[in-house]
Motif scaffolding. Structure first.
Motif, PDB file in Angstrom:
ATOM      1  N   VAL A  67     -42.613 -37.637 -39.098  1.00  0.00           N
ATOM      2  CA  VAL A  67     -42.965 -38.017 -37.745  1.00  0.00           C
ATOM      3  C   VAL A  67     -41.438 -37.361 -36.891  1.00  0.00           C
ATOM      4  O   VAL A  67     -41.604 -36.785 -35.905  1.00  0.00           O
ATOM      5  CB  VAL A  67     -43.254 -39.217 -37.283  1.00  0.00           C
ATOM      6  CG1 VAL A  67     -43.409 -39.718 -35.900  1.00  0.00           C
ATOM      7  CG2 VAL A  67     -44.800 -39.588 -37.851  1.00  0.00           C
ATOM      8  N   PHE A  68     -40.472 -38.022 -37.241  1.00  0.00           N
ATOM      9  CA  PHE A  68     -39.087 -37.875 -36.625  1.00  0.00           C
ATOM     10  C   PHE A  68     -38.990 -36.072 -36.595  1.00  0.00           C
ATOM     11  O   PHE A  68     -38.508 -35.905 -35.352  1.00  0.00           O
ATOM     12  CB  PHE A  68     -38.146 -38.514 -37.219  1.00  0.00           C
ATOM     13  CG  PHE A  68     -36.672 -38.103 -36.641  1.00  0.00           C
ATOM     14  CD1 PHE A  68     -36.224 -38.711 -35.353  1.00  0.00           C
ATOM     15  CD2 PHE A  68     -35.787 -37.081 -37.220  1.00  0.00           C
ATOM     16  CE1 PHE A  68     -34.947 -38.325 -35.061  1.00  0.00           C
ATOM     17  CE2 PHE A  68     -34.616 -36.765 -36.712  1.00  0.00           C
ATOM     18  CZ  PHE A  68     -34.255 -37.337 -35.555  1.00  0.00           C
ATOM     19  N   VAL A  69     -38.982 -35.432 -37.397  1.00  0.00           N
ATOM     20  CA  VAL A  69     -38.670 -34.220 -37.487  1.00  0.00           C
ATOM     21  C   VAL A  69     -39.826 -33.433 -36.567  1.00  0.00           C
ATOM     22  O   VAL A  69     -39.476 -32.600 -35.754  1.00  0.00           O
ATOM     23  CB  VAL A  69     -38.895 -33.671 -38.997  1.00  0.00           C
ATOM     24  CG1 VAL A  69     -39.026 -31.964 -38.884  1.00  0.00           C
ATOM     25  CG2 VAL A  69     -37.629 -34.122 -39.678  1.00  0.00           C
ATOM     26  N   PHE A 101     -40.840 -37.010 -21.267  1.00  0.00           N
ATOM     27  CA  PHE A 101     -41.273 -36.552 -22.539  1.00  0.00           C
ATOM     28  C   PHE A 101     -40.134 -37.198 -23.494  1.00  0.00           C
ATOM     29  O   PHE A 101     -40.455 -37.521 -24.579  1.00  0.00           O
ATOM     30  CB  PHE A 101     -41.173 -34.994 -22.577  1.00  0.00           C
ATOM     31  CG  PHE A 101     -41.509 -34.486 -23.942  1.00  0.00           C
ATOM     32  CD1 PHE A 101     -42.759 -34.757 -24.651  1.00  0.00           C
ATOM     33  CD2 PHE A 101     -40.516 -33.733 -24.750  1.00  0.00           C
ATOM     34  CE1 PHE A 101     -43.017 -34.336 -25.824  1.00  0.00           C
ATOM     35  CE2 PHE A 101     -41.090 -33.483 -26.051  1.00  0.00           C
ATOM     36  CZ  PHE A 101     -42.177 -33.626 -26.417  1.00  0.00           C
ATOM     37  N   ASP A 102     -38.792 -37.202 -23.296  1.00  0.00           N
ATOM     38  CA  ASP A 102     -37.727 -37.666 -24.083  1.00  0.00           C
ATOM     39  C   ASP A 102     -38.096 -39.121 -24.236  1.00  0.00           C
ATOM     40  O   ASP A 102     -38.061 -39.580 -25.409  1.00  0.00           O
ATOM     41  CB  ASP A 102     -36.334 -37.416 -23.576  1.00  0.00           C
ATOM     42  CG  ASP A 102     -35.335 -37.604 -24.399  1.00  0.00           C
ATOM     43  OD1 ASP A 102     -35.547 -37.564 -25.690  1.00  0.00           O
ATOM     44  OD2 ASP A 102     -34.351 -38.172 -23.878  1.00  0.00           O
ATOM     45  N   LEU A 103     -38.290 -39.852 -23.131  1.00  0.00           N
ATOM     46  CA  LEU A 103     -38.567 -41.202 -23.203  1.00  0.00           C
ATOM     47  C   LEU A 103     -39.394 -41.837 -24.107  1.00  0.00           C
ATOM     48  O   LEU A 103     -39.778 -42.645 -24.933  1.00  0.00           O
ATOM     49  CB  LEU A 103     -38.466 -41.862 -21.853  1.00  0.00           C
ATOM     50  CG  LEU A 103     -37.206 -41.866 -21.084  1.00  0.00           C
ATOM     51  CD1 LEU A 103     -37.235 -42.257 -19.901  1.00  0.00           C
ATOM     52  CD2 LEU A 103     -36.117 -42.598 -21.960  1.00  0.00           C
ATOM     53  N   ALA A 104     -40.786 -40.829 -23.958  1.00  0.00           N
ATOM     54  CA  ALA A 104     -41.941 -41.190 -24.348  1.00  0.00           C
ATOM     55  C   ALA A 104     -41.921 -40.869 -25.881  1.00  0.00           C
ATOM     56  O   ALA A 104     -42.461 -41.874 -26.684  1.00  0.00           O
ATOM     57  CB  ALA A 104     -43.048 -40.397 -23.736  1.00  0.00           C
ATOM     58  N   THR A 105     -41.375 -40.003 -26.334  1.00  0.00           N
ATOM     59  CA  THR A 105     -41.233 -39.734 -27.874  1.00  0.00           C
ATOM     60  C   THR A 105     -40.251 -40.617 -28.669  1.00  0.00           C
ATOM     61  O   THR A 105     -40.707 -41.121 -29.663  1.00  0.00           O
ATOM     62  CB  THR A 105     -40.867 -38.298 -27.967  1.00  0.00           C
ATOM     63  OG1 THR A 105     -39.466 -38.033 -27.460  1.00  0.00           O
ATOM     64  CG2 THR A 105     -41.739 -37.257 -27.684  1.00  0.00           C
ATOM     65  N   LYS A 106     -39.033 -40.971 -28.094  1.00  0.00           N
ATOM     66  CA  LYS A 106     -38.030 -41.950 -28.421  1.00  0.00           C
ATOM     67  C   LYS A 106     -39.042 -43.219 -28.649  1.00  0.00           C
ATOM     68  O   LYS A 106     -38.678 -43.911 -29.666  1.00  0.00           O
ATOM     69  CB  LYS A 106     -36.991 -42.057 -27.661  1.00  0.00           C
ATOM     70  CG  LYS A 106     -36.303 -40.605 -28.147  1.00  0.00           C
ATOM     71  CD  LYS A 106     -34.759 -40.885 -27.441  1.00  0.00           C
ATOM     72  CE  LYS A 106     -33.816 -39.597 -27.829  1.00  0.00           C
ATOM     73  NZ  LYS A 106     -34.341 -38.315 -27.859  1.00  0.00           N
ATOM     74  N   VAL A 107     -39.479 -43.901 -27.539  1.00  0.00           N
ATOM     75  CA  VAL A 107     -40.317 -45.178 -27.509  1.00  0.00           C
ATOM     76  C   VAL A 107     -41.307 -44.984 -28.550  1.00  0.00           C
ATOM     77  O   VAL A 107     -41.610 -46.059 -29.104  1.00  0.00           O
ATOM     78  CB  VAL A 107     -40.594 -45.429 -26.188  1.00  0.00           C
ATOM     79  CG1 VAL A 107     -41.613 -46.900 -26.099  1.00  0.00           C
ATOM     80  CG2 VAL A 107     -39.398 -45.678 -25.057  1.00  0.00           C
ATOM     81  N   GLY A 108     -41.852 -43.925 -28.461  1.00  0.00           N
ATOM     82  CA  GLY A 108     -43.150 -43.850 -29.366  1.00  0.00           C
ATOM     83  C   GLY A 108     -42.824 -43.794 -30.775  1.00  0.00           C
ATOM     84  O   GLY A 108     -43.377 -44.433 -31.579  1.00  0.00           O
ATOM     85  N   LEU A 109     -41.806 -43.372 -31.088  1.00  0.00           N
ATOM     86  CA  LEU A 109     -41.154 -43.288 -32.565  1.00  0.00           C
ATOM     87  C   LEU A 109     -40.943 -44.742 -32.930  1.00  0.00           C
ATOM     88  O   LEU A 109     -40.947 -45.268 -34.008  1.00  0.00           O
ATOM     89  CB  LEU A 109     -40.006 -42.459 -32.665  1.00  0.00           C
ATOM     90  CG  LEU A 109     -39.485 -42.057 -34.147  1.00  0.00           C
ATOM     91  CD1 LEU A 109     -40.454 -41.603 -35.068  1.00  0.00           C
ATOM     92  CD2 LEU A 109     -38.124 -41.381 -33.966  1.00  0.00           C
ATOM     93  N   VAL A 111     -41.797 -47.712 -31.801  1.00  0.00           N
ATOM     94  CA  VAL A 111     -42.993 -48.419 -31.869  1.00  0.00           C
ATOM     95  C   VAL A 111     -43.753 -47.998 -33.165  1.00  0.00           C
ATOM     96  O   VAL A 111     -44.123 -49.052 -33.746  1.00  0.00           O
ATOM     97  CB  VAL A 111     -44.110 -48.305 -30.837  1.00  0.00           C
ATOM     98  CG1 VAL A 111     -45.464 -48.826 -31.013  1.00  0.00           C
ATOM     99  CG2 VAL A 111     -43.572 -48.663 -29.268  1.00  0.00           C
ATOM    100  N   PHE A 112     -43.955 -46.537 -33.433  1.00  0.00           N
ATOM    101  CA  PHE A 112     -44.577 -46.240 -34.971  1.00  0.00           C
ATOM    102  C   PHE A 112     -43.854 -47.112 -35.757  1.00  0.00           C
ATOM    103  O   PHE A 112     -44.350 -47.496 -36.728  1.00  0.00           O
ATOM    104  CB  PHE A 112     -44.525 -44.864 -34.880  1.00  0.00           C
ATOM    105  CG  PHE A 112     -45.149 -44.380 -36.019  1.00  0.00           C
ATOM    106  CD1 PHE A 112     -46.274 -44.092 -36.463  1.00  0.00           C
ATOM    107  CD2 PHE A 112     -44.368 -43.519 -37.063  1.00  0.00           C
ATOM    108  CE1 PHE A 112     -46.844 -43.624 -37.612  1.00  0.00           C
ATOM    109  CE2 PHE A 112     -44.817 -43.051 -38.209  1.00  0.00           C
ATOM    110  CZ  PHE A 112     -46.009 -43.279 -38.598  1.00  0.00           C
ATOM    111  N   VAL A 113     -42.509 -46.859 -35.819  1.00  0.00           N
ATOM    112  CA  VAL A 113     -41.630 -47.359 -36.974  1.00  0.00           C
ATOM    113  C   VAL A 113     -41.655 -48.759 -37.243  1.00  0.00           C
ATOM    114  O   VAL A 113     -42.140 -49.495 -38.157  1.00  0.00           O
ATOM    115  CB  VAL A 113     -40.142 -46.928 -37.002  1.00  0.00           C
ATOM    116  CG1 VAL A 113     -39.276 -47.409 -38.028  1.00  0.00           C
ATOM    117  CG2 VAL A 113     -40.185 -45.334 -37.243  1.00  0.00           C
ATOM    118  N   SER A 114     -41.541 -49.555 -35.967  1.00  0.00           N
ATOM    119  CA  SER A 114     -41.499 -51.045 -36.019  1.00  0.00           C
ATOM    120  C   SER A 114     -42.860 -51.651 -36.321  1.00  0.00           C
ATOM    121  O   SER A 114     -42.962 -52.705 -36.817  1.00  0.00           O
ATOM    122  CB  SER A 114     -40.929 -51.261 -34.552  1.00  0.00           C
ATOM    123  OG  SER A 114     -41.932 -51.138 -33.765  1.00  0.00           O
TER     124      SER A 114
END
Length: 122
Positions: A67-69, A101-109, A111-114
């Motif tokens: 997901v990160f990649v 877009f940057d904020l959404a992907t970082k926050v989304g990642l 949330v996904f991991v936690s």
């Protein structure tokens, strides 16, 4: 490898000569490829060989790394197909366009991991 990737992007962005900028962009892309190899191949293989990780943990790690990649690759791909790649946006315009877009992907990642991070703890 991530630091080298960021340095390549920084130097590419600071160039006034487009050819030199693309050379730095290529350098950063190669460094990013090194990061991908580490995340998706080298680290899981080393963990498997040491038997220091359960199958569930390894599966969860591979999922999060993938997901990160994918999210990381989304930035240059999306940028390439925007007016920013053609120099039609100012630096301020690029920041305004890509910051959400940057904020959404970082926050989304995060949330996904936690949300499923307990799988990494065993």
């Amino acid at each position: 490898a991530i630091i080298l990737t960021m340095a390549g992007g920084l130097f590419a962005g600071l160039q006034t000569d487009p050819v030199i900028g693309w050379i730095w962009y290529g350098y950063g892309s190669l460094a990013y490829l090194g990061s991908v190899v580490l995340l998706l191949i080298t680290i899981p293989k080393a963990a498997e060989q040491k038997n220091s990780i359960s199958l569930n943990q390894l599966t969860a790690y591979r999922r999060y790394a993938s997901v990160f990649v994918v999210l990381s690759l989304a930035f240059p791909v999306i940028w390439f197909f925007t007016p920013a790649a053609l120099g039609q946006l100012t630096l301020d315009g690029e920041v305004i366009a890509f910051l959400p877009f940057d904020l959404a992907t970082k926050v989304g990642l995060m949330v996904f991991v936690s949300g499923a991070g307990e799988r990494l703890q065993g």
